[in-house]
Design a protein around this motif. Structure first.
Motif, short mmCIF file in Angstrom:
data_model
loop_
_atom_site.label_atom_id
_atom_site.label_comp_id
_atom_site.label_asym_id
_atom_site.label_seq_id
_atom_site.Cartn_x
_atom_site.Cartn_y
_atom_site.Cartn_z
N LYS A 86 4.25 -27.87 -19.87
CA LYS A 86 4.96 -28.81 -19.00
C LYS A 86 4.49 -30.24 -19.17
O LYS A 86 5.02 -31.14 -18.53
CB LYS A 86 4.81 -28.38 -17.54
CG LYS A 86 5.44 -27.03 -17.22
CD LYS A 86 5.29 -26.70 -15.75
CE LYS A 86 5.96 -25.36 -15.43
NZ LYS A 86 5.80 -24.99 -13.99
N LYS A 87 3.48 -30.44 -20.01
CA LYS A 87 2.90 -31.77 -20.23
C LYS A 87 2.44 -32.39 -18.91
O LYS A 87 2.81 -33.53 -18.57
CB LYS A 87 3.89 -32.69 -20.95
CG LYS A 87 4.22 -32.24 -22.37
CD LYS A 87 5.02 -33.30 -23.12
CE LYS A 87 5.23 -32.87 -24.56
NZ LYS A 87 5.95 -33.91 -25.35
N MET A 88 1.65 -31.62 -18.21
CA MET A 88 1.15 -32.11 -16.92
C MET A 88 -0.34 -31.85 -16.78
O MET A 88 -0.87 -30.88 -17.33
CB MET A 88 1.91 -31.44 -15.77
CG MET A 88 3.38 -31.80 -15.72
SD MET A 88 4.15 -31.41 -14.16
CE MET A 88 3.40 -32.61 -13.07
N VAL A 89 -0.99 -32.73 -16.04
CA VAL A 89 -2.40 -32.58 -15.69
C VAL A 89 -2.50 -32.66 -14.17
O VAL A 89 -1.77 -33.43 -13.54
CB VAL A 89 -3.25 -33.69 -16.34
CG1 VAL A 89 -4.70 -33.60 -15.87
CG2 VAL A 89 -3.19 -33.59 -17.85
N PHE A 90 -3.43 -31.87 -13.64
CA PHE A 90 -3.59 -31.80 -12.20
C PHE A 90 -5.04 -32.07 -11.82
O PHE A 90 -5.96 -31.75 -12.58
CB PHE A 90 -3.18 -30.41 -11.70
CG PHE A 90 -1.81 -29.99 -12.14
CD1 PHE A 90 -1.65 -29.16 -13.24
CD2 PHE A 90 -0.69 -30.44 -11.47
CE1 PHE A 90 -0.39 -28.77 -13.66
CE2 PHE A 90 0.59 -30.06 -11.88
CZ PHE A 90 0.73 -29.23 -12.98
N LEU A 91 -5.21 -32.62 -10.64
CA LEU A 91 -6.55 -32.79 -10.08
C LEU A 91 -6.53 -32.26 -8.66
O LEU A 91 -5.94 -32.88 -7.77
CB LEU A 91 -6.98 -34.26 -10.10
CG LEU A 91 -8.43 -34.51 -9.69
CD1 LEU A 91 -9.39 -33.93 -10.73
CD2 LEU A 91 -8.70 -36.01 -9.51
N GLN A 92 -7.13 -31.09 -8.48
CA GLN A 92 -7.25 -30.51 -7.15
C GLN A 92 -8.49 -31.09 -6.49
O GLN A 92 -9.59 -30.94 -7.03
CB GLN A 92 -7.35 -28.99 -7.24
CG GLN A 92 -7.53 -28.30 -5.91
CD GLN A 92 -6.32 -28.43 -5.00
OE1 GLN A 92 -5.18 -28.29 -5.45
NE2 GLN A 92 -6.55 -28.71 -3.72
N MET A 93 -8.30 -31.72 -5.36
CA MET A 93 -9.40 -32.39 -4.68
C MET A 93 -9.61 -31.74 -3.32
O MET A 93 -8.72 -31.79 -2.46
CB MET A 93 -9.10 -33.87 -4.51
CG MET A 93 -8.75 -34.57 -5.82
SD MET A 93 -8.61 -36.36 -5.64
CE MET A 93 -7.22 -36.46 -4.53
N ASN A 94 -10.76 -31.11 -3.15
CA ASN A 94 -11.11 -30.44 -1.90
C ASN A 94 -12.29 -31.14 -1.25
O ASN A 94 -12.99 -31.93 -1.90
CB ASN A 94 -11.45 -28.98 -2.16
CG ASN A 94 -10.30 -28.19 -2.75
OD1 ASN A 94 -9.13 -28.47 -2.47
ND2 ASN A 94 -10.62 -27.20 -3.56
N SER A 95 -12.51 -30.84 0.01
CA SER A 95 -13.64 -31.42 0.75
C SER A 95 -13.71 -32.92 0.58
O SER A 95 -14.77 -33.49 0.30
CB SER A 95 -14.95 -30.76 0.30
OG SER A 95 -14.92 -29.36 0.47
N LEU A 96 -12.59 -33.57 0.74
CA LEU A 96 -12.51 -35.01 0.51
C LEU A 96 -13.37 -35.78 1.50
O LEU A 96 -13.53 -35.39 2.66
CB LEU A 96 -11.07 -35.48 0.58
CG LEU A 96 -10.25 -35.16 -0.68
CD1 LEU A 96 -8.76 -35.22 -0.40
CD2 LEU A 96 -10.63 -36.10 -1.80
N LYS A 97 -13.93 -36.87 1.00
CA LYS A 97 -14.80 -37.74 1.78
C LYS A 97 -14.20 -39.15 1.83
O LYS A 97 -13.45 -39.53 0.92
CB LYS A 97 -16.18 -37.81 1.13
CG LYS A 97 -16.85 -36.46 0.92
CD LYS A 97 -18.16 -36.62 0.17
CE LYS A 97 -18.83 -35.27 -0.07
NZ LYS A 97 -20.12 -35.42 -0.81
N PRO A 98 -14.54 -39.92 2.83
CA PRO A 98 -14.02 -41.30 2.89
C PRO A 98 -14.34 -42.10 1.62
O PRO A 98 -13.54 -42.94 1.21
CB PRO A 98 -14.74 -41.88 4.12
CG PRO A 98 -14.96 -40.69 5.00
CD PRO A 98 -15.27 -39.56 4.06
N GLU A 99 -15.46 -41.82 1.01
CA GLU A 99 -15.82 -42.55 -0.22
C GLU A 99 -14.96 -42.17 -1.42
O GLU A 99 -15.08 -42.78 -2.48
CB GLU A 99 -17.31 -42.37 -0.55
CG GLU A 99 -17.79 -40.94 -0.56
CD GLU A 99 -18.44 -40.53 0.75
OE1 GLU A 99 -17.90 -40.86 1.83
OE2 GLU A 99 -19.49 -39.86 0.69
#
Length: 122
Positions: free
Chosen positions: A76-89
């Motif tokens: 599909k010519k796609m890249v993903f970034l799963q971001m968990n436990s996000l912080k204000p920084e």
């Protein structure tokens, strides 16, 4: 024409999750490392993560290890970034970028899209 189009950013509370997507076109996607970098107001650009053309090799900046996961779908010519436990920084504009060096063995950010804003509230 080479294009990288990011999506998936937004506003989330600390501890929450977001999944960023990057849709690529105009080049032989499988041949290149693709990565994500971010830039917060008044701060320098910071590499976050990248993934090899095959998807077998990945890199993570220390502050996101264990929280972020990069993946790609070459069909599909796609890249993903799963971001968990996000912080204000983690608040920044996130950019998807390609490393044009076909012999690369790590991240490079030579061409990028328009970015997507990620805001993490405390």
């Amino acid at each position: 024409e080479v294009q990288l189009v990011e999506s998936g950013g937004g506003l989330v509370q600390a501890g929450g999750s977001l999944r960023l997507s990057c849709a690529a076109s105009g080049f032989n996607f499988d041949d290149y490392w693709i990565g994500w970098f971010r830039q917060a107001p008044g701060k320098e650009r910071e590499g976050v993560s990248c993934i090899s053309g095959s998807g077998f090799s990945t890199y993570y900046e220390d502050s996101v290890k264990g929280r972020f996961t990069i993946s790609r779908d070459n069909a599909k010519k796609m890249v993903f970034l799963q971001m968990n436990s996000l912080k204000p920084e983690d608040t920044a504009v996130y950019y998807c970028a390609v490393n044009w060096d076909v012999a690369a063995t790590t991240c490079g950010y030579d061409y990028w899209g328009q970015g997507t804003q990620v805001t993490v509230s405390s």
